[in-house]
Design an enzyme around this catalytic site. Structure first.
Site, PDB file in Angstrom:
ATOM      1  N   LYS A  59       0.827  -1.219   0.000  1.00  0.00           N
ATOM      2  CA  LYS A  59       0.000   0.000   0.000  1.00  0.00           C
ATOM      3  C   LYS A  59       0.859   1.264   0.000  1.00  0.00           C
ATOM      4  CE  LYS A  59      -2.122  -1.941   3.482  1.00  0.00           C
ATOM      5  NZ  LYS A  59      -3.059  -2.317   4.549  1.00  0.00           N
ATOM      6  N   ASP A 106      -4.954  -6.981   9.975  1.00  0.00           N
ATOM      7  CA  ASP A 106      -6.306  -6.406  10.081  1.00  0.00           C
ATOM      8  C   ASP A 106      -7.404  -7.404   9.710  1.00  0.00           C
ATOM      9  OD1 ASP A 106      -5.484  -6.352   7.458  1.00  0.00           O
ATOM     10  OD2 ASP A 106      -6.158  -4.315   7.027  1.00  0.00           O
TER      11      ASP A 106
HETATM   12  C1  BG6 Z   1     -10.269  -0.923   9.663  1.00  0.00           C
HETATM   13  C2  BG6 Z   1      -9.170  -1.493  10.478  1.00  0.00           C
HETATM   14  O1  BG6 Z   1     -11.482  -1.091  10.223  1.00  0.00           O
HETATM   15  O2  BG6 Z   1     -10.202  -1.484   8.380  1.00  0.00           O
HETATM   16  C3  BG6 Z   1      -7.833  -1.190   9.823  1.00  0.00           C
HETATM   17  O3  BG6 Z   1      -9.253  -1.136  11.803  1.00  0.00           O
HETATM   18  C4  BG6 Z   1      -7.839  -1.782   8.481  1.00  0.00           C
HETATM   19  O4  BG6 Z   1      -6.773  -1.648  10.530  1.00  0.00           O
HETATM   20  C5  BG6 Z   1      -8.980  -1.190   7.734  1.00  0.00           C
HETATM   21  O5  BG6 Z   1      -6.621  -1.688   7.825  1.00  0.00           O
HETATM   22  C6  BG6 Z   1      -9.016  -1.554   6.313  1.00  0.00           C
HETATM   23  O6  BG6 Z   1      -9.672  -0.542   5.718  1.00  0.00           O
HETATM   24  P1  BG6 Z   1      -9.024   0.743   5.096  1.00  0.00           P
HETATM   25  O7  BG6 Z   1     -10.016   1.048   4.072  1.00  0.00           O
HETATM   26  O8  BG6 Z   1      -8.924   1.756   6.126  1.00  0.00           O
HETATM   27  O9  BG6 Z   1      -7.717   0.326   4.524  1.00  0.00           O
HETATM   28  C1  GLC Z   2      -2.437  -5.297   2.194  1.00  0.00           C
HETATM   29  C2  GLC Z   2      -1.588  -5.906   3.258  1.00  0.00           C
HETATM   30  C3  GLC Z   2      -2.382  -6.868   4.065  1.00  0.00           C
HETATM   31  C4  GLC Z   2      -3.624  -6.187   4.562  1.00  0.00           C
HETATM   32  C5  GLC Z   2      -4.415  -5.619   3.435  1.00  0.00           C
HETATM   33  C6  GLC Z   2      -5.674  -4.894   3.892  1.00  0.00           C
HETATM   34  O1  GLC Z   2      -2.774  -6.279   1.282  1.00  0.00           O
HETATM   35  O2  GLC Z   2      -0.478  -6.555   2.693  1.00  0.00           O
HETATM   36  O3  GLC Z   2      -1.632  -7.343   5.149  1.00  0.00           O
HETATM   37  O4  GLC Z   2      -4.413  -7.107   5.242  1.00  0.00           O
HETATM   38  O5  GLC Z   2      -3.609  -4.744   2.738  1.00  0.00           O
HETATM   39  O6  GLC Z   2      -5.396  -3.827   4.709  1.00  0.00           O
END
Ligand code: BG6
Ligand code: GLC
Length: 851
Positions: free
Chosen positions: A173, A209
Site C-alpha cells: 500500500k 487487520d
Molecule cells: C479498519 C481497520 O477497520 O479497516 C484497519 O481497523 C484496516 O486496521 C482497515 O486496515 C481496512 O480498511 P481501510 O479502508 O482503512 O484500509
Molecule cells: C495489504 C496488506 C495486508 C492487509 C491488506 C488490507 O494487502 O499486505 O496485510 O491485510 O492490505 O489492509
C-alpha cells in the site's frame, strides 16, 4: 407528452450507445462466470502452494500462519491497549472487554495522522512516532499509572512464529519506511516504547487487520471463520486445519491463516486477466510487480485505474471530445471515494459531472454516462475478483469439514466495501453464485479490527490461564520414575504377604494357588475337550494338539444358555452343560469317546462380576515360596488377583480425586483400587470424571455439563482407543464425542484427547510397574543376573489401544532393566489355554505313573 417520450427515447438510446462504447473499450475487464471459476481454481491451487513446506518459499500467496487458534467464546475480559496501523487511518485505542453475563466491549480511541515523510521515511522514526502517539494517548487519558497488555494491528504481511512476533516480509500500500523489512515489528515497537520511561505496556499480540476483523465479527457470531478486507488494500484470512499447515508443528485444531491474497498473480498466474491499464498502474506504483491482485481490487488503486482508462479513452477521442485536462494527467487525482460517488443511484450522474468538472474537464451528458459506466466496470471487476478468491476459501473450508453444505459467516471491513453503494451487494451475489453449496452470511465489522485484536489479546491471556489449570489436572496423572519404582516395590511386598501363611489373610494381593503345575513343553499331544463358561455364551471346544510341530487345531460350538437355566439351580446348570457336551461330541462324530477335559471358569471368586475387562496377572511361582500349598518341589501357577493391590491404602498417594470418585460410584467401593486405575472399563470413567471437573471449572464444553456427561459408563475402552489413535484427525475425534452426545469444539477435542492420553498412559505405566515387580521377583528367585521371559497378555485395552502396549513395554524395560521381557498377545483366548493345561496335567500324570 410526445416531447417527453422523445426525450426519454433519446436518453435511453444515448445511454445504450455509451454503454456499448465503454463495454467495447473495456472488453477485457468484464469477467464471465466461467473465467471467475477458473480464477477461483487458480487461487485454490495457490493456497495449496502457500501451505506446503516445500512450495511456500516460491509461492506468491504466502498463507501466513497467525498463531491465532481460538475464536472468542465470550469469556474474554480485561483492559487492553491497541494500535491500529496500516489502513487508511492510524488509531490508538483502549478497549475494555467485560463478561458480566452479557458481552460488553467499550472502546475509546484517537486517530493520529500518518504523514508521508513518516511512513516513507526512516523505520526507526516511524516506530518512534507510533510510540509517541501511544504515550500521548496514555497521557491524555490518564492511563500512565498502570501496565497494559497491548495488541498491535499491523496490516502488512508478517511472518510469525508466535503471536507476539512478526517479521515484516514487505511493505504494501502506501508504506515504505526504510530498514524495517525482514525485522521483527514487535521488537521495533517495544524498543521505541521503552524510550518513554513513564509508560508501561506489554505487547502480547500482533495481528493482521483481516484477523482483527474476523475476531471482531466472531465475537458476535461464532460461525465467523473468515475475515476479508476490501479497503486501501485487500486481503483475507480464515481458519485452517492445523493438519494442513506444514509450516507449523502439530496437527491438532485450527489456526487462522493470513492469506495475503493481494500478492496473487505476482508470479504471472493472472497475466491473461490483467489489462494494459493494470500494467500502467503497476508501473507507476510504489512497488511495481508486487500485489498485482490487490492492484486490480482495492481502494488505493480503483480511482487511479479509472483515471488511466479515462485518459486513454480521451486520447482515443472516445471522451470529452478528445480533450484532456492536466488534472486528468495527474496521478492520484481520481480517488475511490470519487468512484463511489459517481456510482450512486440517484445522484450518480450529477456527481460525475461535478467530479469531472473539478478535474478541469467539460463533460457532455454522454461523457457522464460513459464515465459512470467505466466506474461500474472497474468496481464490478474488483468485486468479481474478490468473490472468486473468497469462493475458493469457502470451498476449502467446506472440504476441510467434509460437508455437503457449509454454513459460515465472513467478517467484512474496509473503506471500499463500506462506502461504495453497490459493492457489497454485487460481491455477495457473485459469491453465492460461485459457491451455491455454501450458506454465507456477510457481517460488517462495525468497530474495525481493534476490537478483534483486543479479543486475540484476551484469548491469548485466557488460553494461557486455562492451559495452566488443565496442566495442573493432567499433572496429577504424570508419575515420576521414583513414584513408579515405589509402586513396583510395594507390589513386590504385597506378593510376599500373599504367599506367606501368616500374612496371607491380610494381604490385598491374594496370590491364589491354581494347582497348575507345569507349562506346556511341546510334547503334549492328543485330543482334549475344553469348556469356556463366563461370557454371554457357553463354548465347547475340541482341541487337537500334535506334538513336535506344536500345532493346535480347535473346533468349537457355541451353546446359548437359557436364562431360566442360568438363574436356576446349580444342578440344572450342570445338567445342561453335560447335555451340551453330549450334543457337541455327537456333532463331532465322537460319541462315546473318553476325553480329558479342561474348564475355563471366568468368574472371579472374590470379585464381583463387573470386572469383565479387569486387570489381573498370574505367573509360575516356585513351590517352596507358596506356603499355602504343601510341598517344595517344582512350580505352581499363582493367580495374583493383583487388582486388589492398594486396597489397604498403600498407593493412595498417587490416587487422584477422580479415582476416588470412580471408586465411590462403583459396585465395590474401596475394593480393587489398582484395577480401577489400570483396567479398560474404569479408564473411561476416570476420563469422564475429569471432563466433568474441567467443565465445572469452565475449561471445557463452554462450561455446560450435558446429561450425557453425567451418564456413567459412556466412555468405553473402545472410545479411548479411538480418540487416541494418531491416525485420527481432530474432526473425527469431534464426531466420536458428538456420538457420545458431547458437543465439542476443536479446542475441546484437543483437551479430551489429552485427558484420555494422560489416563491411559498412567494405566500402562502402573501396569508396567506391577509387571516389573513380577519379572524382577522371578529373576531374583532364580538367582539370575539376567532374565529372558515371555509374558502372555490378553484384554481389549491391550489389544485395541494405540499406545498402551508400547508404554507398558517401555515402563517394564525402565523398571526392570535386567529382564528382557517379551509381551506376547494371546490370540486364541482362554479355550486353548484350558486345553493345554489339561494336556500338561495329563502329561505330568503319565510321567508320575511311569516313575
Ligand atoms: C479498519 C481497520 O477497520 O479497516 C484497519 O481497523 C484496516 O486496521 C482497515 O486496515 C481496512 O480498511 P481501510 O479502508 O482503512 O484500509
Ligand atoms: C495489504 C496488506 C495486508 C492487509 C491488506 C488490507 O494487502 O499486505 O496485510 O491485510 O492490505 O489492509
Amino acid at each position: 407528452m410526445f416531447a417527453i417520450h422523445l426525450m426519454a427515447f433519446y436518453f435511453s438510446k444515448l445511454k445504450e450507445d455509451q454503454i456499448k462504447k465503454v463495454d467495447r473499450f473495456l472488453y477485457h475487464m468484464r469477467l464471465s462466470d466461467e473465467t471467475l471459476l477458473d480464477i477461483m481454481a487458480r487461487f485454490q491451487a495457490e493456497m495449496q502452494k502457500g501451505l506446503g513446506k516445500d512450495t511456500n518459499p516460491t509461492a506468491s500467496v504466502k498463507m501466513l500462519p497467525t498463531f491465532v487458534r481460538a475464536i472468542p467464546d465470550g469469556s474474554e475480559n480485561g483492559e487492553f491497549l491497541s494500535l491500529d496501523l496500516g489502513g487508511s487511518k492510524f488509531r490508538v485505542l483502549k478497549v475494555q472487554v467485560s463478561e458480566e453475563g452479557k458481552r460488553n466491549v467499550q472502546m475509546e480511541s484517537q486517530f493520529y495522522p500518518t504523514p508521508n515523510e513518516i511512513i516513507r521515511g526512516n523505520g526507526s522514526e516511524l516506530f518512534d512516532y507510533i510510540a509517541d502517539c501511544l504515550a500521548d494517548f496514555m497521557k491524555t487519558r490518564g492511563l500512565k499509572h498502570k501496565k497494559f497488555p497491548l495488541g498491535l494491528t499491523f496490516s502488512f504481511p508478517c511472518r510469525q512464529t508466535k503471536l507476539e512476533e512478526g517479521i515484516l516480509l514487505s511493505w504494501t500500500k502506501k508504506f515504505k519506511a526504510r530498514g524495517v523489512q525482514d525485522t521483527d515489528v514487535v521488537s521495533c515497537l517495544t524498543k521505541a516504547v521503552k524510550k518513554h520511561k513513564d509508560i508501561d505496556v506489554d505487547i502480547l499480540t500482533l495481528v493482521n487487520d483481516t484477523v482483527g476483523t474476523m475476531m471482531t465479527c466472531a465475537y458476535d457470531d461464532p460461525y465467523c471463520e473468515v475475515g476479508v478486507i476490501i479497503g486501501t488494500g485487500t486481503n483475507a484470512c480464515y481458519m485452517e486445519d492445523m493438519s494442513n499447515i506444514d509450516l507449523v508443528e502439530g496437527d491438532e485444531g485450527r489456526m487462522c491463516i493470513n492469506t495475503e491474497w493481494g500478492a496473487f498473480g505476482d508470479d504471472g498466474t493472472l497475466e491473461d486477466i490483467r489489462t494494459e491499464f493494470d500494467r500502467e498502474l503497476d508501473l507507476g506504483s510504489l512497488n511495481p510487480g508486487k500485489q498485482l491482485f490487490e492492484k486490480m481490487i482495492s481502494g488505493l488503486y480503483l480511482g487511479e485505474l479509472v483515471r488511466i482508462i479515462l485518459l486513454k479513452m480521451a486520447k482515443a477521442g472516445l471522451l470529452f471530445g478528445g480533450k484532456k485536462s492536466s488534472a486528468l494527467h495527474t496521478k492520484g487525482k481520481i480517488e475511490t471515494r470519487h468512484v463511489a460517488a459517481m456510482e450512486k443511484y440517484k445522484e450518480g450522474l450529477a456527481n460525475t459531472r461535478e467530479i469531472l468538472t473539478d478535474l478541469g474537464l467539460e463533460p457532455s451528458e454522454a461523457d457522464c454516462i460513459a464515465v459512470q459506466h467505466v466506474c461500474t466496470i472497474v468496481s464490478f471487476r474488483s468485486a468479481n475478483l474478490c468473490a472468486a478468491a473468497l469462493a475458493a476459501i469457502l470451498t476449502r473450508l467446506r472440504e476441510n469439514k467434509k460437508l455437503e453444505r457449509l454454513r459460515t459467516t465472513v467478517g467484512m471491513d474496509g473503506t471500499l466495501y463500506k462506502i461504495h453503494p453497490q459493492y457489497p451487494k454485487r460481491l455477495h451475489k457473485v459469491v453465492r453464485r460461485l459457491v451455491p453449496n455454501c450458506d454465507v452470511r456477510f457481517l460488517l465489522s462495525e468497530s474495525g479490527s481493534t476490537k478483534g485484536a483486543a479479543m486475540v489479546t484476551a484469548v491469548a491471556s485466557r488460553v494461557q490461564a486455562q492451559r495452566k489449570q488443565i496442566d495442573k489436572v493432567l499433572a496429577l496423572f504424570q508419575l515420576t520414575r521414583e513414584q513408579l519404582m515405589d509402586v513396583q516395590g510395594k507390589m513386590r511386598r504385597e506378593f510376599e504377604y500373599g504367599l506367606k501363611r501368616d500374612t496371607h489373610l491380610m494381604a490385598t494381593v491374594k496370590m491364589l494357588p491354581t494347582y497348575v503345575c507345569g507349562m506346556p513343553d511341546g510334547t503334549e499331544k492328543g485330543k482334549f475337550l475344553a469348556l469356556d463358561l463366563g461370557g454371554t455364551n457357553f463354548r465347547v471346544l475340541l482341541v487337537k494338539i500334535r506334538s513336535g510341530r506344536r500345532s493346535v487345531r480347535m473346533y468349537n460350538k457355541i451353546f446359548a444358555i437359557p436364562l431360566e437355566i442360568m438363574q436356576g439351580t446349580g444342578e440344572e446348570l450342570f445338567d445342561h452343560i453335560v447335555q451340551c457336551i453330549a450334543d457337541f461330541l455327537d456333532y463331532m462324530g465322537l460319541k462315546g469317546v473318553q476325553l480329558p477335559l479342561g474348564f475355563t471358569f471366568s468368574f472371579p471368586c472374590r470379585q464381583t462380576s463387573i470386572d469383565k475387562t479387569g486387570s489381573n496377572m498370574c505367573y509360575m511361582e516356585e513351590m517352596r515360596n507358596i506356603e499355602l500349598v504343601e510341598g517344595d518341589e517344582g512350580k505352581m501357577c499363582i493367580n495374583t488377583e493383583w487388582g486388589g493391590f492398594g486396597d489397604n491404602g498403600c498407593i493412595d498417594d498417587i490416587r487422584t480425586q477422580y479415582d476416588e470418585k470412580v471408586d465411590e460410584g462403583s459396585l465395590n467401593p474401596g475394593k480393587q483400587r489398582y484395577e480401577k486405575m489400570t483396567s479398560g472399563m474404569y479408564l473411561g470413567e476416570i476420563v469422564r470424571q475429569i471432563l466433568i471437573d474441567l467443565t465445572k471449572q469452565g475449561l471445557l464444553f463452554r462450561g455446560q455439563i450435558s446429561e450425557r456427561l453425567r451418564t456413567r459408563g459412556i466412555f468405553e475402552t473402545k472410545f479411548l482407543s479411538q480418540i487416541e489413535s494418531d491416525r485420527l484427525a481432530l474432526l473425527q475425534v469431534r464426531s466420536i464425542l458428538q456420538q457420545l452426545g458431547l458437543d465439542s469444539t476443536c479446542e475441546d477435542s484437543i483437551v479430551v484427547k489429552e485427558v484420555c492420553g494422560a489416563v491411559s498412559r498412567r494405566a500402562a505405566q502402573l501396569y508396567g510397574a506391577g509387571l516389573a515387580a513380577v519379572v524382577e521377583k522371578k529373576r531374583e528367585d532364580q538367582g539370575l543376573e539376567y532374565l529372558k521371559i515371555t509374558v502372555g497378555v490378553d484384554g481389549t485395552l491391550y489389544k485395541l489401544h494405540p499406545h498402551f502396549s508400547r508404554i507398558l513395554q517401555e515402563t517394564v524395560k525402565e523398571l526392570a532393566p535386567r529382564c528382557d521381557v517379551t509381551l506376547m498377545l494371546s490370540e486364541d483366548g482362554s479355550g486353548k489355554g484350558a486345553a493345554l493345561i489339561t494336556a500338561v496335567a495329563k502329561r505330568l500324570q503319565q510321567a508320575q505313573k511311569e516313575n
